[in-house]
Design a protein around this motif. Sequence first.
Motif, PDB file in Angstrom:
ATOM      1  N   GLY A 157       0.817  -1.206   0.000  1.00 30.24           N
ATOM      2  CA  GLY A 157       0.000   0.000   0.000  1.00 30.24           C
ATOM      3  C   GLY A 157       0.851   1.257   0.000  1.00 30.24           C
ATOM      4  N   GLN A 160       2.381   1.753  -3.365  1.00 35.39           N
ATOM      5  CA  GLN A 160       1.460   2.262  -4.370  1.00 35.39           C
ATOM      6  C   GLN A 160       1.217   3.756  -4.158  1.00 35.39           C
ATOM      7  OE1 GLN A 160       1.123   1.685  -7.272  1.00 35.39           O
ATOM      8  NE2 GLN A 160      -0.304  -0.021  -7.487  1.00 35.39           N
ATOM      9  N   GLU A 179      -5.235  -0.753 -12.861  1.00 32.51           N
ATOM     10  CA  GLU A 179      -5.533  -1.614 -11.710  1.00 32.51           C
ATOM     11  C   GLU A 179      -4.647  -1.279 -10.509  1.00 32.51           C
ATOM     12  OE1 GLU A 179      -7.388  -4.813 -11.754  1.00 32.51           O
ATOM     13  OE2 GLU A 179      -7.494  -5.339 -13.875  1.00 32.51           O
ATOM     14  N   THR A 181      -5.115  -0.794  -7.503  1.00 31.50           N
ATOM     15  CA  THR A 181      -5.414  -1.284  -6.155  1.00 31.50           C
ATOM     16  C   THR A 181      -5.725  -2.773  -6.113  1.00 31.50           C
ATOM     17  OG1 THR A 181      -7.744  -0.749  -6.449  1.00 31.50           O
ATOM     18  CG2 THR A 181      -6.361   0.942  -5.457  1.00 31.50           C
ATOM     19  N   SER A 182      -5.638  -3.466  -7.256  1.00 37.92           N
ATOM     20  CA  SER A 182      -6.134  -4.843  -7.240  1.00 37.92           C
ATOM     21  C   SER A 182      -5.199  -5.801  -6.503  1.00 37.92           C
ATOM     22  CB  SER A 182      -6.400  -5.339  -8.663  1.00 37.92           C
ATOM     23  OG  SER A 182      -5.236  -5.217  -9.417  1.00 37.92           O
ATOM     24  N   VAL A 186      -8.585  -4.768   0.869  1.00 37.71           N
ATOM     25  CA  VAL A 186      -9.738  -3.913   0.590  1.00 37.71           C
ATOM     26  C   VAL A 186      -9.717  -2.581   1.341  1.00 37.71           C
ATOM     27  CG1 VAL A 186     -12.245  -3.851   0.508  1.00 37.71           C
ATOM     28  CG2 VAL A 186     -11.043  -5.994   0.150  1.00 37.71           C
ATOM     29  N   GLN A 189      -7.316  -0.362  -0.307  1.00 34.27           N
ATOM     30  CA  GLN A 189      -7.889  -0.042  -1.608  1.00 34.27           C
ATOM     31  C   GLN A 189      -8.760   1.213  -1.525  1.00 34.27           C
ATOM     32  OE1 GLN A 189     -10.709  -2.952  -3.308  1.00 34.27           O
ATOM     33  NE2 GLN A 189      -8.958  -3.622  -4.536  1.00 34.27           N
ATOM     34  N   LYS A 190      -9.633   1.216  -0.553  1.00 29.85           N
ATOM     35  CA  LYS A 190     -10.594   2.309  -0.379  1.00 29.85           C
ATOM     36  C   LYS A 190      -9.841   3.618  -0.117  1.00 29.85           C
ATOM     37  CE  LYS A 190     -14.837   3.868   0.980  1.00 29.85           C
ATOM     38  NZ  LYS A 190     -14.606   5.252   0.571  1.00 29.85           N
ATOM     39  N   THR A 211      -9.816  -1.033 -14.499  1.00 30.46           N
ATOM     40  CA  THR A 211     -10.068  -1.995 -13.419  1.00 30.46           C
ATOM     41  C   THR A 211     -10.903  -3.167 -13.910  1.00 30.46           C
ATOM     42  OG1 THR A 211     -11.072  -2.276 -11.238  1.00 30.46           O
ATOM     43  CG2 THR A 211     -12.136  -0.721 -12.708  1.00 30.46           C
ATOM     44  N   LEU A 216     -15.613  -0.227  -8.234  1.00 33.39           N
ATOM     45  CA  LEU A 216     -14.715   0.851  -7.856  1.00 33.39           C
ATOM     46  C   LEU A 216     -15.041   2.123  -8.614  1.00 33.39           C
ATOM     47  CD1 LEU A 216     -11.210  -0.877  -7.735  1.00 33.39           C
ATOM     48  CD2 LEU A 216     -12.707  -0.236  -5.840  1.00 33.39           C
TER      49      LEU A 216
END
Lengths: 316, 282, 313
Positions: A157, A160, A179, A181-182, A186, A189-190, A211, A216
């Motif tokens: 995370g 990214q 993509e 956050t894939s 989760v 991701q949010k 995505t 999303l």
Amino acid sequence: MTAPLLEISNLEAVYYTPSGPVKALRGVDLYVKRGESVGVAGESGCGKSTLALSVLDLFDRAEGAVSGGRISFSGMDLSGLDEKQMQGIRGKRISLIMQDPYGSFNPVIRIGRQMEEICRVHGMRADETSETCLRMLEEVNLDRGVREMFPHQLSGGMLQRASIAAALLNSPELLIADEPTSNLDVTIQKKIIDNLGVLRKKHSLSLVFITHNLNLLSSLADRIYILYAGQVLEYGPAEDIFSRPAHPYTKGLLGALPDIKTPGSRIRPIPGSVPSPADTTPGCVFFPRCSRGSERCGREKELIRVSEEHYSRCSG
Amino acid sequence: MIGKLFNNRMAFFGLTVLFFLFILSALSPVLAPSPPGEQNLARRLSPPCRRHLMGTDELGRDVFSRILYGGRISLSVGFVAVGISLLIGVPLGLAAGFYGGAVDSAVMRVVDVMLCFPTIFLILMVITFLEPSIFNVMIVIGATSWPSLARYVRGEALAVREREYILAARMMGVRPWRILAVHMLPNVIAPVIITATLGVGSAVLTESVLSFLGLGVQPPDPSWGSILAVGREYMGQHAWWLILYPAAAILVTVLSFNLLGEGLRDLLDPRLSGKKDDRSPA
Amino acid sequence: MFFPLLLGITLITFIVMRLAPGSPVDEIGMSPGVDTRARMRLYAAYGLDRPLHEQYLSWLRRVVTLDFGNSFRDGRRVSSKIFERFPATVFLNLAALALIFSLAIPIGIISAVKHDTLLDRALTALVFLGYSVPAFALALVLMYIFGVRLGWVPVSGMTSVEFEFLSPLGRVADVIRHMILPVLTLGITGLAFISRYMRSTMLEVIRADYIRSARARGIPGRRIILGHGLRNALIPVVTMVGLLIPSLIGGSVVFETIFSWPGMGRLAYSSIMSRDYPVIMGIGVIMALLTLIGNLLADIGYAAVDPRIRYRK
């Protein structure tokens, strides 16, 4: 209407395989207006990442190439540019965030040095680079200490976020997120999606968000393209796609989403899988998996207008 | 499989040349113009001519005949040495990888220590107290070239050991030797074939170095290395044919084994092709 | 890891040498006119009458201080015999290493960057040839062509006869002329090996995601290859030095003999031919020690270029 920032027309791309070239994109049309956020959705193998690679011409020479069509950015034909001119665009006017955060930074160089290098190669003054990097790290909610770290010391995370910071260093006009956050869990991701939303407004960015998870896009996209087997099957404003999907495939994708409003409702996956790009059977590419196909689906299908700004290759 | 072998240009070329080398060696009594030991002092150090295609050596022996017979010896040394190396290295590597623990560390310590010595020096050291002979050369090359093979096989065996079907077999009480023979051996066979093919080439090379240094095949037996040694001695008399032809013979042989080995690597083990390999550089 | 290996090295050297059936004592001792008592005195003088493990321990005690005893042949101290030859060998091997890395790295990079082009194919074929060429035979061919036939380079020794009378610059030039063929032939197999290895690691690196990320950020190609790719590709290559060093040192036995280079390798060969065990054992230990040191340096180099080793979380 002013010309869109990015306009892709009839784009074709091939990958070279031992058994000959295989078409991964078969005539894609797509545009992004200035300040707009466009979602591109589809299952894996549909050509989403190829689209991202094509725009920035990032193919490895032996791996694949754009084989047809036109990409114009801010009124300029990108295919007419040489490698050096392309370098001036990449990371400066168009930035890309890739799917695998662990592949976004060189493992043996400190994050800060890699970020400063991006500033320097695009002509930023030496006394501004360090300041700019710190500011961007702050905007993606990372500690300034990250500058001194090596990629393996950060979580997926954090990496990214760092690569988002790296992408925005030179205030690009367009950000392509493939993509992003894939590979993350989760909750992270949010947070990252929310962060992207904030940054987009703040820097008046245009965004292409790629995505496989249509969900999303509900909070992020102004317009949505549905990509399947290297073709756009349907596109239109986000609310139209979610509330009045025209193409059976889009409906299938939506059906495959969990519905939080109706408790106990079941996910309905689409049977079958994406055809191989090597498959060149004529007619509707979704026909083999479609629940309401008829014999007229055996013919090539054009995009037809559903409503203002909303087009689909099938009316269902 | 055979069809693929013919489609791979490297393997095909290597195999074709090797086939000819085998034919030449097998038929050397027929093809050689004279017995390899036949001296003709009147025609010492004659340059290549119609009668002596590759000239004659310091005792007037026909170099072409000696190279043909030398090839026979070199190839046998290569194959037998690799056979010995396989007989030691494969079981030890399998055992180390399969049993792990004390067996593994014992084998690997020996391997590590042996790999610290330059192979050629180890061979020279051992050959001093075995009388140099064809037979001893085979044994010594075989006995010193197994460590890298054992290490390689161990690595493969370790990887295989953790696969589910091996674990399942062990839990069902299949006997260890049976797991080794039935499940693990087939998995290491492809890399072993590749390593062995390349190994023959390098054993041929080692034999010629030893013979060149006077510690390999002994006179009057012909050997490419000992012809080169004579060539070195008579370099001042411009006896270039005593250097060029045996050098070419060694090159062609080693090259063919390497081509075949690399070709086989492409075919049998695609994940390895062009990637890291574990062989030492010489 | 270092010391157990060292112990193993000395043990193997000792065992191998003690297995040897003949010794110079036998040769003197068996000659007619030497009686049994004289033979026993000789055995005692060399310590050959004591049990094996005692012999090993006493030998090991001395080896720790680099005392390998005296040569059977001329009675001189083995350590001084070895160390007067040592610099020439280290010099030759370092020169070969320098040659290998200064050529192999660019060859590997060019081949990888231009992969599947005509240039790459030509380089790959050349490297494959270099990989297969019998270097000692090539040494003779080159020696004949460039030394005997054309007379461009000297073919033996490290210096010319008139070395003493040359200017300092002339002396350097003289040694360099003597080095050309030995260094080239000693290095060629390793050169091919490292080039090939460099190509494959570089190829792997070029296809890595972080390289594509760098391209996506507009970093120029040359900068990506030299600034990002090279460092990563070098990491595995550095560890190859550990394999390269024993083969180079082993090669010095052959090539120093061929070119009459006044080094440890040539001493090893002549000692082997005269069964001078203390010298052979001494050289064996020194060679293995050099390998260990090379491995150690490679490990340090590895840590220096790879932060993942340096900073373990």
